[in-house]
Design a protein around this motif. Structure first.
Motif, PDB file in Angstrom:
ATOM      1  N   TYR A 167      -5.172  12.740  -1.940  1.00 45.33           N
ATOM      2  CA  TYR A 167      -4.163  11.686  -1.955  1.00 45.33           C
ATOM      3  C   TYR A 167      -4.561  10.597  -2.937  1.00 45.33           C
ATOM      4  CZ  TYR A 167      -2.569  13.834   2.368  1.00 45.33           C
ATOM      5  OH  TYR A 167      -2.100  14.729   3.292  1.00 45.33           O
ATOM      6  N   ASP A 168      -3.563   9.929  -3.489  1.00 46.88           N
ATOM      7  CA  ASP A 168      -3.774   8.696  -4.237  1.00 46.88           C
ATOM      8  C   ASP A 168      -3.277   7.560  -3.359  1.00 46.88           C
ATOM      9  OD1 ASP A 168      -4.882   9.731  -6.579  1.00 46.88           O
ATOM     10  OD2 ASP A 168      -2.921  10.066  -7.495  1.00 46.88           O
ATOM     11  N   ILE A 169      -4.068   6.499  -3.287  1.00 49.17           N
ATOM     12  CA  ILE A 169      -3.673   5.314  -2.533  1.00 49.17           C
ATOM     13  C   ILE A 169      -3.561   4.174  -3.531  1.00 49.17           C
ATOM     14  CG2 ILE A 169      -4.225   3.759  -0.640  1.00 49.17           C
ATOM     15  CD1 ILE A 169      -5.985   6.052   0.498  1.00 49.17           C
ATOM     16  N   VAL A 213       0.864  -1.179   0.000  1.00 50.88           N
ATOM     17  CA  VAL A 213       0.000   0.000   0.000  1.00 50.88           C
ATOM     18  C   VAL A 213       0.897   1.223   0.000  1.00 50.88           C
ATOM     19  CG1 VAL A 213      -1.827   1.236   1.225  1.00 50.88           C
ATOM     20  CG2 VAL A 213      -1.729  -1.271   1.349  1.00 50.88           C
ATOM     21  N   ARG A 214       0.628   2.159  -0.918  1.00 52.19           N
ATOM     22  CA  ARG A 214       1.390   3.409  -0.987  1.00 52.19           C
ATOM     23  C   ARG A 214       0.427   4.585  -0.924  1.00 52.19           C
ATOM     24  NH1 ARG A 214       4.412   3.473  -6.239  1.00 52.19           N
ATOM     25  NH2 ARG A 214       2.797   2.044  -6.906  1.00 52.19           N
ATOM     26  N   LEU A 215       0.768   5.620  -0.191  1.00 52.64           N
ATOM     27  CA  LEU A 215      -0.023   6.849  -0.102  1.00 52.64           C
ATOM     28  C   LEU A 215       0.809   7.991  -0.656  1.00 52.64           C
ATOM     29  CD1 LEU A 215      -0.792   5.090   2.681  1.00 52.64           C
ATOM     30  CD2 LEU A 215      -2.331   7.017   2.880  1.00 52.64           C
ATOM     31  N   LYS A 249       4.438  13.305  -4.105  1.00 47.38           N
ATOM     32  CA  LYS A 249       5.405  12.853  -3.102  1.00 47.38           C
ATOM     33  C   LYS A 249       4.730  11.906  -2.119  1.00 47.38           C
ATOM     34  CE  LYS A 249       8.323  16.941  -3.179  1.00 47.38           C
ATOM     35  NZ  LYS A 249       8.838  18.072  -2.409  1.00 47.38           N
ATOM     36  N   ALA A 250       5.518  10.996  -1.596  1.00 45.17           N
ATOM     37  CA  ALA A 250       5.022  10.070  -0.581  1.00 45.17           C
ATOM     38  C   ALA A 250       4.767  10.822   0.722  1.00 45.17           C
ATOM     39  CB  ALA A 250       6.034   8.953  -0.351  1.00 45.17           C
ATOM     40  N   GLN A 298       9.940   9.197   4.902  1.00 39.65           N
ATOM     41  CA  GLN A 298       8.980   9.089   3.807  1.00 39.65           C
ATOM     42  C   GLN A 298       8.517   7.644   3.701  1.00 39.65           C
ATOM     43  OE1 GLN A 298      10.595  10.967   0.200  1.00 39.65           O
ATOM     44  NE2 GLN A 298       8.799  12.292   0.364  1.00 39.65           N
ATOM     45  N   LEU A 299       7.229   7.479   3.487  1.00 44.37           N
ATOM     46  CA  LEU A 299       6.640   6.150   3.421  1.00 44.37           C
ATOM     47  C   LEU A 299       6.672   5.650   1.980  1.00 44.37           C
ATOM     48  CD1 LEU A 299       5.081   3.852   4.858  1.00 44.37           C
ATOM     49  CD2 LEU A 299       2.982   5.081   4.284  1.00 44.37           C
ATOM     50  N   ALA A 300       7.641   4.789   1.682  1.00 41.87           N
ATOM     51  CA  ALA A 300       7.686   4.173   0.351  1.00 41.87           C
ATOM     52  C   ALA A 300       6.520   3.210   0.202  1.00 41.87           C
ATOM     53  CB  ALA A 300       9.008   3.452   0.138  1.00 41.87           C
TER      54      ALA A 300
END
Length: 162
Positions: free
Chosen positions: A43-45, A9-11, A18-19, A137-139
């Protein structure tokens, strides 16, 4: 036969691409990690399944959300499938000091299998950048998952923030 797979899962902030950031909170709250977001932001998830599996429906905090399959170049070469949904924090209350909120995803996968994923979040006021960017940062969040034979739900075996 049991089925094992990974869900990532990426936000991503929609305007900057940007993350988002996250931090390790230890045992202070229900979950050990907190994802940081701003109020009144888009946001895109993204959800990536390996091996490839279909997502039929998505509920986000109890509301149905449109989910689209991404046609990523990686999908051609690996046994993965990526989906994206749009999430807005418009009218989401800012979290007070020491408080967190849950971002709850319920995914209906192909063959009527259900999966629940909970992400602990802190929502800061719109435009706040100092606290919202503390941490890393959340990759992505990588979940090792298992569907046991004759079951219609997913067990999360391991969760990793990176």
């Amino acid at each position: 036969m049991d089925t094992n797979f990974k869900l990532s899962v990426r936000l991503i902030e929609r305007d900057s691409r940007k993350a988002v950031f996250y931090k390790h909170d230890g045992q202070r709250f229900e979950q050990t990690h907190t994802v940081k977001m701003n109020a009144d932001k888009e946001y895109d998830i993204m959800f990536t399944l390996n091996p490839a599996m279909g997502i039929e429906k998505l509920l986000l905090n109890g509301e149905a959300h449109k989910i689209d399959r991404c046609h990523d170049n990686n999908d051609k070469y690996e046994d993965t499938r990526t989906y994206v949904t749009h999430y807005e924090t418009v009218s989401v209350d800012v979290c007070k000091r020491g408080k967190r909120r849950e971002l709850l995803f319920v995914l209906e996968l192909e063959n009527g299998v259900y999966m629940k994923v909970s992400v602990q979040c802190k929502v800061y006021k719109f435009g706040e950048t100092t606290h919202c960017s503390w941490g890393q940062q959340l990759a992505g969040i990588e979940l090792d998952c298992k569907i046991e034979k004759c079951q219609n739900y997913v067990q999360i075996l391991q969760e990793k923030y990176f």
